[in-house]
Write a protein that holds these residues in place. Structure first.
Motif, PDB file in Angstrom:
ATOM      1  N   GLU A 133       0.816  -1.216   0.000  1.00  0.00           N
ATOM      2  CA  GLU A 133       0.000   0.000   0.000  1.00  0.00           C
ATOM      3  C   GLU A 133       0.850   1.267   0.000  1.00  0.00           C
ATOM      4  O   GLU A 133       0.561   2.225  -0.710  1.00  0.00           O
ATOM      5  CB  GLU A 133      -0.916  -0.012   1.227  1.00  0.00           C
ATOM      6  CG  GLU A 133      -2.009   1.030   1.199  1.00  0.00           C
ATOM      7  CD  GLU A 133      -3.237   0.571   0.433  1.00  0.00           C
ATOM      8  OE1 GLU A 133      -4.011   1.442   0.029  1.00  0.00           O
ATOM      9  OE2 GLU A 133      -3.409  -0.649   0.254  1.00  0.00           O
ATOM     10  N   ASP A 134       1.903   1.280   0.798  1.00  0.00           N
ATOM     11  CA  ASP A 134       2.666   2.521   0.998  1.00  0.00           C
ATOM     12  C   ASP A 134       3.461   2.929  -0.240  1.00  0.00           C
ATOM     13  O   ASP A 134       3.789   4.104  -0.394  1.00  0.00           O
ATOM     14  CB  ASP A 134       3.623   2.357   2.185  1.00  0.00           C
ATOM     15  CG  ASP A 134       4.300   3.668   2.550  1.00  0.00           C
ATOM     16  OD1 ASP A 134       3.567   4.636   2.852  1.00  0.00           O
ATOM     17  OD2 ASP A 134       5.536   3.737   2.514  1.00  0.00           O
ATOM     18  N   ARG A 135       3.763   1.980  -1.106  1.00  0.00           N
ATOM     19  CA  ARG A 135       4.581   2.298  -2.277  1.00  0.00           C
ATOM     20  C   ARG A 135       3.745   2.566  -3.533  1.00  0.00           C
ATOM     21  O   ARG A 135       4.298   2.708  -4.619  1.00  0.00           O
ATOM     22  CB  ARG A 135       5.582   1.162  -2.534  1.00  0.00           C
ATOM     23  CG  ARG A 135       6.708   1.143  -1.502  1.00  0.00           C
ATOM     24  CD  ARG A 135       7.505  -0.146  -1.546  1.00  0.00           C
ATOM     25  NE  ARG A 135       8.009  -0.438  -2.876  1.00  0.00           N
ATOM     26  CZ  ARG A 135       8.408  -1.644  -3.265  1.00  0.00           C
ATOM     27  NH1 ARG A 135       8.336  -2.675  -2.423  1.00  0.00           N
ATOM     28  NH2 ARG A 135       8.867  -1.847  -4.481  1.00  0.00           N
ATOM     29  N   VAL A 136       2.443   2.659  -3.361  1.00  0.00           N
ATOM     30  CA  VAL A 136       1.562   3.021  -4.471  1.00  0.00           C
ATOM     31  C   VAL A 136       0.880   4.343  -4.116  1.00  0.00           C
ATOM     32  O   VAL A 136       0.110   4.420  -3.160  1.00  0.00           O
ATOM     33  CB  VAL A 136       0.515   1.932  -4.741  1.00  0.00           C
ATOM     34  CG1 VAL A 136      -0.389   2.347  -5.900  1.00  0.00           C
ATOM     35  CG2 VAL A 136       1.201   0.602  -5.062  1.00  0.00           C
ATOM     36  N   LEU A 137       1.189   5.382  -4.879  1.00  0.00           N
ATOM     37  CA  LEU A 137       0.653   6.714  -4.629  1.00  0.00           C
ATOM     38  C   LEU A 137      -0.536   6.925  -5.560  1.00  0.00           C
ATOM     39  O   LEU A 137      -0.365   7.020  -6.780  1.00  0.00           O
ATOM     40  CB  LEU A 137       1.709   7.787  -4.881  1.00  0.00           C
ATOM     41  CG  LEU A 137       2.891   7.899  -3.908  1.00  0.00           C
ATOM     42  CD1 LEU A 137       3.784   6.670  -3.948  1.00  0.00           C
ATOM     43  CD2 LEU A 137       3.716   9.136  -4.235  1.00  0.00           C
ATOM     44  N   VAL A 138      -1.717   6.973  -5.000  1.00  0.00           N
ATOM     45  CA  VAL A 138      -2.931   7.188  -5.796  1.00  0.00           C
ATOM     46  C   VAL A 138      -3.262   8.675  -5.737  1.00  0.00           C
ATOM     47  O   VAL A 138      -3.685   9.194  -4.702  1.00  0.00           O
ATOM     48  CB  VAL A 138      -4.104   6.338  -5.281  1.00  0.00           C
ATOM     49  CG1 VAL A 138      -5.348   6.597  -6.122  1.00  0.00           C
ATOM     50  CG2 VAL A 138      -3.733   4.860  -5.306  1.00  0.00           C
ATOM     51  N   VAL A 139      -3.042   9.355  -6.858  1.00  0.00           N
ATOM     52  CA  VAL A 139      -3.261  10.803  -6.913  1.00  0.00           C
ATOM     53  C   VAL A 139      -4.110  11.108  -8.149  1.00  0.00           C
ATOM     54  O   VAL A 139      -3.653  11.018  -9.273  1.00  0.00           O
ATOM     55  CB  VAL A 139      -1.922  11.574  -6.948  1.00  0.00           C
ATOM     56  CG1 VAL A 139      -1.297  11.643  -5.569  1.00  0.00           C
ATOM     57  CG2 VAL A 139      -0.930  10.939  -7.921  1.00  0.00           C
ATOM     58  N   GLY A 140      -5.362  11.444  -7.943  1.00  0.00           N
ATOM     59  CA  GLY A 140      -6.262  11.700  -9.048  1.00  0.00           C
ATOM     60  C   GLY A 140      -7.229  10.559  -9.272  1.00  0.00           C
ATOM     61  O   GLY A 140      -6.994   9.425  -8.835  1.00  0.00           O
ATOM     62  N   ARG A 141      -8.324  10.856  -9.970  1.00  0.00           N
ATOM     63  CA  ARG A 141      -9.346   9.851 -10.241  1.00  0.00           C
ATOM     64  C   ARG A 141      -9.081   9.111 -11.536  1.00  0.00           C
ATOM     65  O   ARG A 141      -8.823   7.923 -11.540  1.00  0.00           O
ATOM     66  CB  ARG A 141     -10.725  10.538 -10.273  1.00  0.00           C
ATOM     67  CG  ARG A 141     -11.879   9.665 -10.769  1.00  0.00           C
ATOM     68  CD  ARG A 141     -12.056   8.377  -9.969  1.00  0.00           C
ATOM     69  NE  ARG A 141     -12.303   8.631  -8.572  1.00  0.00           N
ATOM     70  CZ  ARG A 141     -12.426   7.670  -7.664  1.00  0.00           C
ATOM     71  NH1 ARG A 141     -12.296   6.396  -8.019  1.00  0.00           N
ATOM     72  NH2 ARG A 141     -12.655   7.965  -6.389  1.00  0.00           N
ATOM     73  N   ASP A 142      -9.136   9.815 -12.686  1.00  0.00           N
ATOM     74  CA  ASP A 142      -8.951   9.134 -13.967  1.00  0.00           C
ATOM     75  C   ASP A 142      -7.628   9.481 -14.646  1.00  0.00           C
ATOM     76  O   ASP A 142      -7.272   8.881 -15.650  1.00  0.00           O
ATOM     77  CB  ASP A 142     -10.115   9.431 -14.920  1.00  0.00           C
ATOM     78  CG  ASP A 142     -10.356  10.918 -15.098  1.00  0.00           C
ATOM     79  OD1 ASP A 142      -9.617  11.731 -14.500  1.00  0.00           O
ATOM     80  OD2 ASP A 142     -11.269  11.282 -15.853  1.00  0.00           O
ATOM     81  N   GLU A 143      -6.895  10.458 -14.107  1.00  0.00           N
ATOM     82  CA  GLU A 143      -5.562  10.810 -14.576  1.00  0.00           C
ATOM     83  C   GLU A 143      -4.685  11.076 -13.361  1.00  0.00           C
ATOM     84  O   GLU A 143      -5.193  11.398 -12.283  1.00  0.00           O
ATOM     85  CB  GLU A 143      -5.593  12.060 -15.475  1.00  0.00           C
ATOM     86  CG  GLU A 143      -6.393  11.899 -16.766  1.00  0.00           C
ATOM     87  CD  GLU A 143      -5.715  10.967 -17.769  1.00  0.00           C
ATOM     88  OE1 GLU A 143      -4.495  10.718 -17.621  1.00  0.00           O
ATOM     89  OE2 GLU A 143      -6.405  10.485 -18.685  1.00  0.00           O
ATOM     90  N   VAL A 144      -3.379  10.957 -13.530  1.00  0.00           N
ATOM     91  CA  VAL A 144      -2.468  11.262 -12.431  1.00  0.00           C
ATOM     92  C   VAL A 144      -2.463  12.768 -12.197  1.00  0.00           C
ATOM     93  O   VAL A 144      -2.172  13.542 -13.106  1.00  0.00           O
ATOM     94  CB  VAL A 144      -1.047  10.754 -12.736  1.00  0.00           C
ATOM     95  CG1 VAL A 144      -0.088  11.149 -11.616  1.00  0.00           C
ATOM     96  CG2 VAL A 144      -1.043   9.241 -12.926  1.00  0.00           C
ATOM     97  N   ASP A 145      -2.814  13.175 -10.990  1.00  0.00           N
ATOM     98  CA  ASP A 145      -2.852  14.586 -10.601  1.00  0.00           C
ATOM     99  C   ASP A 145      -1.438  14.995 -10.197  1.00  0.00           C
ATOM    100  O   ASP A 145      -0.962  14.652  -9.110  1.00  0.00           O
ATOM    101  CB  ASP A 145      -3.833  14.771  -9.443  1.00  0.00           C
ATOM    102  CG  ASP A 145      -4.007  16.223  -9.028  1.00  0.00           C
ATOM    103  OD1 ASP A 145      -3.071  17.018  -9.221  1.00  0.00           O
ATOM    104  OD2 ASP A 145      -5.068  16.558  -8.491  1.00  0.00           O
TER     105      ASP A 145
END
Length: 232
Positions: A133-145
């Motif tokens: 979990e810690d090494r996956v950065l989820v930033v944005g919904r449908d595109e990388v913010d």
């Protein structure tokens, strides 16, 4: 050099600077600081005839390339560039920007590799299982913010941020307004053809200010700061 006005700038020989002086030239004026590093030929090609940037760089470029990596807290690279340039397992935290969420084969297995992706990424669950979990950065919904990504990196203590492209990621970063600096090496070569430029994607108009200019054997190494208030 960082505090010089435009009228004070002069061409400095790279060979005249020891490693300490060179590090001072490239010191960021504030943090967090996102700089992008590229090499190109004089006719604007960001790659040689083989499609790789490695074929147009030289010892002068490599010296600054390695300096920037040594001083950086984190390296940010688009997944396509990691694959095309066959990046080796990193020696500093590497954030691979990938909408699909895939980890390029050449860097799989390294505990220093992270992935920046979006919530709708088709590979999100698979990548979380592989990296944690810690090494996956989820930033944005449908595109990388990219604004959120820069902030997330700083929140993790990675304040000196180095991006090595590729052109599509650089273009998106310029459009998002997150780039503070461009380090551009221009090697004394002409290749013509259909090579990529250093920035691709949607059109932007970003004004830069020259902070330093080094030279070695005809190679020019410029450090350009994004003007936060370009005016009319």
């Amino acid at each position: 050099m960082a505090g010089m006005s435009d009228s004070d700038l002069s061409l400095v020989r790279l060979a005249d600077l020891d490693d300490g002086a060179l590090a001072e030239v490239y010191a960021p004026p504030s943090e967090p600081w996102l700089r992008v590093n590229f090499v190109s030929t004089l006719d604007g090609a960001a790659q040689g005839g083989d499609g790789l940037s490695k074929s147009i760089n030289n010892p002068a470029d490599k010296r600054v390339f390695h300096l920037l990596r040594r001083r950086a807290d984190v390296l940010v690279v688009g997944a396509g560039t990691v694959r095309a340039e066959a990046y080796e397992p990193p020696t500093l935290p590497l954030v691979v920007v990938s909408r699909s969420g895939d980890v390029p084969p050449s860097v799989r297995g390294s505990d220093l590799v992270h992935v920046a992706t979006c919530a709708d990424s088709p590979g999100l669950a698979r990548t979380r299982e592989a990296l944690g979990e810690d090494r996956v950065l989820v930033v944005g919904r449908d595109e990388v913010d990219l604004v959120a990504l820069k902030a997330e990196l700083a929140a993790r203590g990675w304040r000196d941020q180095l991006c090595e492209g590729g052109p599509a990621l650089f273009g998106s970063m310029l459009a998002a307004g997150v780039v503070d600096e461009l380090c551009l090496t221009q090697t004394p070569r002409l290749v013509a053809g259909e090579s990529l430029r250093i920035a691709a994607g949607v059109g932007v108009d970003v004004r830069l200010r020259l902070a330093s200019l080094l030279e070695q054997d005809g190679t020019l190494l410029g450090r350009w700061l994004v003007d936060p208030d370009p005016g009319p």
